[in-house]
Design a protein around this motif. Structure first.
Motif, short mmCIF file in Angstrom:
data_model
loop_
_atom_site.label_atom_id
_atom_site.label_comp_id
_atom_site.label_asym_id
_atom_site.label_seq_id
_atom_site.Cartn_x
_atom_site.Cartn_y
_atom_site.Cartn_z
N TYR A 124 0.82 -1.24 -0.16
CA TYR A 124 0.06 0.12 0.11
C TYR A 124 0.91 1.23 -0.03
O TYR A 124 1.77 1.30 0.66
CB TYR A 124 -1.07 -0.02 1.34
CG TYR A 124 -1.69 1.07 1.17
CD1 TYR A 124 -3.11 1.24 0.60
CD2 TYR A 124 -1.65 2.39 1.99
CE1 TYR A 124 -3.87 2.25 0.55
CE2 TYR A 124 -2.25 3.18 1.92
CZ TYR A 124 -3.63 3.44 1.02
OH TYR A 124 -4.38 4.84 1.21
N PRO A 125 0.75 2.33 -0.76
CA PRO A 125 -0.44 2.43 -1.74
C PRO A 125 -0.18 1.64 -3.08
O PRO A 125 -1.40 1.69 -3.99
CB PRO A 125 -0.86 3.76 -2.02
CG PRO A 125 0.74 4.42 -1.93
CD PRO A 125 1.33 3.45 -0.92
N VAL A 126 1.03 1.25 -3.33
CA VAL A 126 0.91 0.37 -4.60
C VAL A 126 1.64 -1.11 -4.38
O VAL A 126 2.48 -1.04 -3.41
CB VAL A 126 1.97 1.38 -5.53
CG1 VAL A 126 1.62 2.55 -5.80
CG2 VAL A 126 3.40 1.50 -4.73
N GLY A 127 1.37 -1.96 -5.13
CA GLY A 127 1.70 -3.31 -4.83
C GLY A 127 3.31 -3.35 -5.26
O GLY A 127 4.19 -2.41 -5.68
N SER A 128 3.69 -4.72 -4.86
CA SER A 128 5.18 -4.73 -4.77
C SER A 128 5.65 -4.86 -6.25
O SER A 128 6.69 -4.70 -6.57
CB SER A 128 5.50 -6.02 -3.96
OG SER A 128 4.87 -7.14 -4.43
N TRP A 129 4.79 -5.51 -6.94
CA TRP A 129 5.15 -5.72 -8.48
C TRP A 129 5.34 -4.45 -9.16
O TRP A 129 6.12 -4.21 -10.09
CB TRP A 129 3.99 -6.47 -9.10
CG TRP A 129 4.25 -7.87 -8.94
CD1 TRP A 129 3.28 -8.38 -7.98
CD2 TRP A 129 5.09 -9.03 -9.43
NE1 TRP A 129 3.61 -9.86 -7.96
CE2 TRP A 129 4.43 -10.05 -8.72
CE3 TRP A 129 5.93 -8.95 -10.29
CZ2 TRP A 129 5.21 -11.43 -8.75
CZ3 TRP A 129 6.62 -10.37 -10.35
CH2 TRP A 129 6.10 -11.59 -9.72
N VAL A 130 4.61 -3.19 -8.60
CA VAL A 130 4.78 -1.81 -9.11
C VAL A 130 6.42 -1.40 -9.02
O VAL A 130 7.12 -0.94 -9.91
CB VAL A 130 3.82 -0.81 -8.56
CG1 VAL A 130 4.36 0.51 -9.01
CG2 VAL A 130 2.43 -1.34 -8.82
N TYR A 131 7.08 -1.58 -7.86
CA TYR A 131 8.40 -1.48 -7.56
C TYR A 131 9.35 -1.99 -8.62
O TYR A 131 10.34 -1.39 -9.22
CB TYR A 131 8.71 -1.64 -6.28
CG TYR A 131 8.17 -0.87 -5.06
CD1 TYR A 131 8.74 0.28 -4.56
CD2 TYR A 131 6.98 -1.40 -4.56
CE1 TYR A 131 8.09 0.98 -3.76
CE2 TYR A 131 6.47 -0.49 -3.55
CZ TYR A 131 7.02 0.42 -3.32
OH TYR A 131 6.33 1.40 -1.96
N GLY A 132 9.04 -3.34 -8.84
CA GLY A 132 9.85 -4.24 -9.90
C GLY A 132 9.70 -3.30 -11.13
O GLY A 132 10.69 -3.34 -11.93
N GLY A 133 8.34 -3.05 -11.67
CA GLY A 133 8.13 -2.66 -12.97
C GLY A 133 8.79 -1.28 -13.27
O GLY A 133 9.34 -0.94 -14.22
N ILE A 134 8.57 -0.57 -12.14
CA ILE A 134 9.47 0.97 -12.32
C ILE A 134 10.82 0.69 -12.37
O ILE A 134 11.54 1.54 -13.22
CB ILE A 134 8.96 1.66 -10.94
CG1 ILE A 134 7.70 2.03 -11.21
CG2 ILE A 134 9.79 3.13 -10.97
CD1 ILE A 134 7.01 2.79 -9.88
N THR A 135 11.41 -0.33 -11.58
CA THR A 135 12.98 -0.59 -11.78
C THR A 135 13.18 -0.62 -13.13
O THR A 135 14.44 -0.43 -13.59
CB THR A 135 13.51 -1.64 -10.94
OG1 THR A 135 12.97 -1.23 -9.45
CG2 THR A 135 14.98 -1.77 -10.97
N ILE A 136 12.54 -1.66 -13.69
CA ILE A 136 12.69 -2.11 -15.22
C ILE A 136 12.74 -1.11 -15.97
O ILE A 136 13.52 -0.58 -16.95
CB ILE A 136 11.94 -3.09 -15.62
CG1 ILE A 136 12.22 -4.44 -14.63
CG2 ILE A 136 12.04 -3.27 -17.08
CD1 ILE A 136 13.72 -4.92 -14.80
N LEU A 137 11.63 0.02 -15.82
CA LEU A 137 11.60 1.12 -16.85
C LEU A 137 12.67 2.19 -16.54
O LEU A 137 13.27 2.66 -17.58
CB LEU A 137 10.45 1.78 -16.37
CG LEU A 137 8.85 1.04 -16.83
CD1 LEU A 137 7.54 1.89 -16.21
CD2 LEU A 137 8.92 1.11 -18.23
N ALA A 138 13.15 2.24 -15.54
CA ALA A 138 14.37 2.94 -15.14
C ALA A 138 15.49 2.70 -15.86
O ALA A 138 16.32 3.20 -16.33
CB ALA A 138 14.59 3.14 -13.78
#
Length: 326
Positions: free
Chosen positions: A151-165
């Motif tokens: 919360y407020p974003v799921g753990s997969w969001v952190y991984g996805g943002i890392t890949i986008l970076a």
């Protein structure tokens, strides 16, 4: 933090950089070296190495097309050159050997290697799969580590943002290599792929350090709320929800502030070492160190000015959708 307050500006810059890098790569392409295209490599040593300009003038008369000539030192300490060319016929090979041997005293061909296009294609495929595999492992690792913070974003969001970076961090040095290949004739070889993988490792470490501080601050500044819920089949279970004591944007900004000097200090010390390698190291490592310099700069920018503003942006969009749905 201005990176969070003015996140739309920084994210807009990131989009422009990614699009610009993509256009440069798509338009100019990479000047692939012998490792990828196949060709021939000739290494020669001399008692006294002739000038590069003089040897290049001799080679230009042979009609070899594009080639790469780099200074080197063999295992016995003798100066020499490494010549990379397209795949040579037997007559062309003899002409090249005659030209390089006649250019200096006590000359000796120490190595001649022919790499076919099949091997070159295999190297390209393995390089691509290596980058894809690293990206997947990063997503899984980040999602696992941040599983306790949903919360407020799921753990997969952190991984996805890392890949986008990381996509930003790979495209920028690749675009730089495309420009160097077009204007300076620099070839992309296996060292270039090694540099990209090193950039991936450096950047993901920097991004995860900031995200980890976000995770710690989220746990520190949240309040746990337990409610009992009865399902349709009559089974009672306990649901746990979390209420943040501070706005999510403020928590992320505080986390960036707490890790900012660490990121800057790490980048500066790394850049000092890479700059020394570029100027003091041999010609072979110059391109490698230059790609790393560009990658480190891109990685530092993305971990501070892209990953965290994007995290806040996604969280706000999620909250807006929940409000609309209610």
């Amino acid at each position: 933090m201005p990176f969070i307050t003015h996140r739309k500006i920084f994210l807009g810059i990131a989009v422009a950089v990614v699009l610009g890098a993509g256009i440069i790569i798509g338009t100019l392409g990479l000047n692939l070296g012998i490792d990828f295209t196949g060709g021939s490599l000739t290494e020669v040593s001399y008692a006294e190495r002739p000038s590069k300009e003089g040897l290049s003038a001799e080679l230009d008369q042979l009609g070899l097309g594009g080639y790469s000539l780099r200074e080197t030192i063999d295992d016995t300490g003798r100066d020499g050159y490494i010549l990379r060319t397209r795949d040579l016929t037997e007559d062309e090979r003899v002409s090249v050997e005659s030209a390089v041997l006649a250019s200096g005293e006590e000359s000796l061909i120490t190595r001649f290697t022919s790499i076919g296009p099949v091997i070159g294609q295999e190297l390209k495929d393995k390089a691509l799969w290596a980058i894809v595999a690293v990206s997947l492992i990063i997503i899984l690792y980040v999602a696992f580590v941040f599983a306790g913070v949903s919360y407020p974003v799921g753990s997969w969001v952190y991984g996805g943002i890392t890949i986008l970076a990381l996509l930003h961090d790979v495209l920028v040095p690749t675009a730089a290599m495309a420009l160097m290949g077009y204007f300076m004739g620099v070839e992309a070889d296996v060292l270039f792929i090694m540099a990209l993988l090193a950039v991936l490792g450096y950047s993901v470490n920097d991004t995860i350090v900031v995200f980890d501080r976000v995770r710690e601050n989220l746990i520190k500044h949240r309040q746990e709320k337990k409610t009992k819920v009865v399902s349709t089949d009559g089974v009672e279970r306990e649901e746990i929800t979390y209420i943040l004591q501070k706005p999510f944007a403020e928590i992320v900004g505080m986390s960036v502030s707490q890790t900012l000097m660490r990121s800057i200090n790490t980048s500066v010390t790394t850049l000092v070492a890479l700059t020394a390698l570029y100027f003091v190291g041999g010609e072979v490592t110059q391109t490698f160190s230059l790609v790393l310099i560009v990658g480190v700069l891109a990685g530092t920018y993305s971990s501070i000015c892209i990953a965290n503003p994007l995290l806040v942006f996604i969280a706000e969009r999620k909250v807006d959708k929940e409000v609309v749905s209610k």
